[in-house]
Design an enzyme around this catalytic site. Structure first.
Site, PDB file in Angstrom:
ATOM      1  N   GLY A 151       0.948  -1.168   0.045  1.00  9.26           N
ATOM      2  CA  GLY A 151       0.184   0.174  -0.100  1.00  9.26           C
ATOM      3  C   GLY A 151       0.846   1.225  -0.165  1.00  9.26           C
ATOM      4  O   GLY A 151       1.941   1.116  -0.434  1.00  9.26           O
ATOM      5  N   ARG A 152       0.341   2.376   0.585  1.00  9.10           N
ATOM      6  CA  ARG A 152       0.957   3.647   0.530  1.00  9.10           C
ATOM      7  C   ARG A 152       2.292   3.623   1.424  1.00  9.10           C
ATOM      8  O   ARG A 152       3.448   4.005   0.716  1.00  9.10           O
ATOM      9  CB  ARG A 152       0.228   4.718   1.142  1.00  9.10           C
ATOM     10  CG  ARG A 152      -1.030   5.258   0.250  1.00  9.10           C
ATOM     11  CD  ARG A 152      -1.844   6.371   1.033  1.00  9.10           C
ATOM     12  NE  ARG A 152      -2.633   5.654   2.180  1.00  9.10           N
ATOM     13  CZ  ARG A 152      -3.736   5.212   1.776  1.00  9.10           C
ATOM     14  NH1 ARG A 152      -4.602   5.718   1.103  1.00  9.10           N
ATOM     15  NH2 ARG A 152      -4.434   4.588   3.118  1.00  9.10           N
ATOM     16  N   ILE A 153       2.321   2.866   2.190  1.00  5.56           N
ATOM     17  CA  ILE A 153       3.508   3.040   3.177  1.00  5.56           C
ATOM     18  C   ILE A 153       4.611   1.903   2.613  1.00  5.56           C
ATOM     19  O   ILE A 153       5.865   2.474   2.556  1.00  5.56           O
ATOM     20  CB  ILE A 153       2.964   2.660   4.724  1.00  5.56           C
ATOM     21  CG1 ILE A 153       2.161   3.718   5.401  1.00  5.56           C
ATOM     22  CG2 ILE A 153       4.532   2.762   5.676  1.00  5.56           C
ATOM     23  CD1 ILE A 153       1.590   3.325   6.831  1.00  5.56           C
ATOM     24  N   THR A 232       6.741  -1.913  11.558  1.00  7.31           N
ATOM     25  CA  THR A 232       5.786  -0.585  12.098  1.00  7.31           C
ATOM     26  C   THR A 232       4.286  -0.667  11.724  1.00  7.31           C
ATOM     27  O   THR A 232       3.845   0.236  11.545  1.00  7.31           O
ATOM     28  CB  THR A 232       6.583   0.504  11.263  1.00  7.31           C
ATOM     29  OG1 THR A 232       6.683   0.167   9.598  1.00  7.31           O
ATOM     30  CG2 THR A 232       8.007   0.656  11.854  1.00  7.31           C
ATOM     31  N   ARG A 234       1.209  -3.549  12.580  1.00  9.39           N
ATOM     32  CA  ARG A 234       0.541  -3.850  13.955  1.00  9.39           C
ATOM     33  C   ARG A 234       1.221  -5.071  14.695  1.00  9.39           C
ATOM     34  O   ARG A 234       1.646  -5.944  13.905  1.00  9.39           O
ATOM     35  CB  ARG A 234      -0.830  -4.183  13.720  1.00  9.39           C
ATOM     36  CG  ARG A 234      -1.721  -2.875  13.428  1.00  9.39           C
ATOM     37  CD  ARG A 234      -1.927  -2.277  14.547  1.00  9.39           C
ATOM     38  NE  ARG A 234      -2.822  -0.988  14.354  1.00  9.39           N
ATOM     39  CZ  ARG A 234      -2.375   0.374  13.914  1.00  9.39           C
ATOM     40  NH1 ARG A 234      -1.392   0.574  13.820  1.00  9.39           N
ATOM     41  NH2 ARG A 234      -3.360   1.226  13.768  1.00  9.39           N
ATOM     42  N   GLU A 263       0.116  -3.444  23.646  1.00  7.89           N
ATOM     43  CA  GLU A 263       0.728  -2.222  23.731  1.00  7.89           C
ATOM     44  C   GLU A 263       0.488  -1.570  25.168  1.00  7.89           C
ATOM     45  O   GLU A 263      -0.726  -1.237  25.293  1.00  7.89           O
ATOM     46  CB  GLU A 263       0.663  -1.245  22.533  1.00  7.89           C
ATOM     47  CG  GLU A 263       1.294  -1.933  21.293  1.00  7.89           C
ATOM     48  CD  GLU A 263       1.176  -0.952  20.031  1.00  7.89           C
ATOM     49  OE1 GLU A 263       0.744   0.172  20.240  1.00  7.89           O
ATOM     50  OE2 GLU A 263       1.550  -1.417  18.918  1.00  7.89           O
ATOM     51  N   HIS A 282       5.524   2.568  19.444  1.00  7.48           N
ATOM     52  CA  HIS A 282       4.478   3.011  18.521  1.00  7.48           C
ATOM     53  C   HIS A 282       4.613   4.486  18.038  1.00  7.48           C
ATOM     54  O   HIS A 282       3.513   5.159  18.323  1.00  7.48           O
ATOM     55  CB  HIS A 282       3.087   2.644  19.024  1.00  7.48           C
ATOM     56  CG  HIS A 282       2.027   2.363  17.717  1.00  7.48           C
ATOM     57  ND1 HIS A 282       0.914   1.535  17.631  1.00  7.48           N
ATOM     58  CD2 HIS A 282       2.093   2.789  16.753  1.00  7.48           C
ATOM     59  CE1 HIS A 282       0.202   1.361  16.826  1.00  7.48           C
ATOM     60  NE2 HIS A 282       0.880   2.359  15.950  1.00  7.48           N
TER      61      HIS A 282
HETATM   62  O1  LIG Z   1      -0.493   3.119  14.023  1.00  2.47           O
HETATM   63  C1  LIG Z   1      -0.742   4.219  13.708  1.00  2.47           C
HETATM   64  C2  LIG Z   1      -1.931   4.608  12.650  1.00  2.47           C
HETATM   65  O2  LIG Z   1      -2.741   3.599  12.240  1.00  2.47           O
HETATM   66  O3  LIG Z   1      -2.114   5.559  12.174  1.00  2.47           O
END
Ligand SMILES: O=CC(=O)O
Length: 321
Positions: A151-153, A232, A234, A263, A282
């Site tokens: 995806g974007r990230i 980074t 979940r 968390e 996080h």
């Molecule tokens: O984990 C951070 C988000 O989902 O914005």
């Protein structure tokens, strides 16, 4: 109209006063579930964070017209329940892509070059001289990066990897357009192939039932002993007991994770004893500019919902059908 905001936000809330009376939970810790439950019955709009459990019970008993989450992920919210009640849910995609990709890269570099371990070493007074084999790690430049989730990230991480002349593999529910692959020099592979081939493996899928424990013992066994795993996305995507086994038995070289399940991790978690694991709290989206933009989008979604307009960034557009 009434609004409940579950934490102090890094932005000016004045614009909201024109639409509603605003109550902000003033503490650093999230409101307890009972407080959320009571507020959801009493207000029209809820602005929440990923630490707030917005479940079926809360939604079904609420008077909410809109739920606006200040995050891109929404695994803390029962979307099906919100849709069944015709409550639109907002989130904040796009604005945190670069910040999260940057943190991913900070973790790639830190894990490869053992930055956290080196800092601990120095502070412990162990630095006596320059040594040919002190704190060695692998090259990042020229290595193979496997991206899980395109995806974007995931793509923003790939864009940065091009500057390091990396071979880029990705896996995803579906292969993307050849032009996009060409643009990143990326190759679509199965998850197993990615795990077997990559020097660095980075996770960028949403947390949901489909991705729950996507990486467990079988998947760790496929990875190279030199592999470095980054998460980074979940915490639920990695089976943490399997991660502990893989790291402590040196089945893989190292990992760096910004997310855990739960968390925070309990302080007696065995993960906290490992030298080859970096854990950050996080902070993927934690640049000042990004957090301000996330708050602004969350407010825009909230106002649209209160006015009965379509949310600019809606997770469940089915509510408008
Ligand atoms: O984990 C951070 C988000 O989902 O914005």
């Amino acid at each position: 109209m009434k609004i409940f905001i579950t934490r102090n936000l890094p932005t000016d809330l004045a614009q909201l006063n024109a639409y509603a009376s605003v109550e902000v939970w003033p503490e650093r810790q999230p409101p307890p579930y009972e407080v959320l439950l009571a507020k959801a019955k009493a207000v029209d709009g809820l602005l929440c964070l990923l630490t707030d459990k917005i479940d079926q019970q809360l939604i079904a008993n609420s008077a909410l017209k809109v739920i606006s989450q200040m995050a891109v992920g929404f695994d803390n919210i029962d979307i099906a329940a919100a849709t069944a009640q015709k409550i639109p849910v907002g989130h904040t995609p796009g604005v945190l892509t670069d910040a999260t990709a940057d943190l991913t890269w900070a973790l790639i570099m830190a894990a490869a070059r053992r930055v956290v371990e080196a800092d601990r070493f120095t502070r412990a007074g162990l630095w006596r001289t320059w040594e040919p084999d002190l704190l060695l790690g692998p090259n990042v430049a020229g290595a193979t990066l496997g991206i899980i989730g395109w995806g974007r990230i995931g793509q923003a991480v790939a864009r940065r990897a091009q500057g390091f002349d990396m071979r880029i593999l990705y896996t995803s529910n579906r292969k993307c357009q050849p032009e996009v692959e060409k643009c990143y020099g990326a190759e679509f592979v199965t998850l197993d192939k990615l795990l077997q081939t990559s020097d660095f493996i980075s996770i960028h899928t949403p947390g949901n039932q489909e991705t729950y424990h996507l990486l467990s013992d079988r998947q760790f066994a496929l990875m190279k002993p030199s592999a470095i795993l980054i998460n980074t996305a979940r915490g639920t995507i990695i089976d943490q007991e399997a991660l502990y086994r893989a790291l402590s038995q040196k089945q893989i070289a190292a990992a760096a994770i910004d997310v855990t399940d739960p968390e925070p991790l309990p302080m007696d978690s065995p993960l906290l004893t490992l030298d080859n694991l970096i854990i950050t709290p996080h902070i993927g989206s934690a640049s000042r500019q990004t957090r301000a933009k996330m708050a602004d989008i969350a407010i825009a979604n909230l106002i649209a919902g209160l006015k009965g307009d379509r949310l600019p960034y809606c997770v469940n557009p089915e509510v408008y059908r």
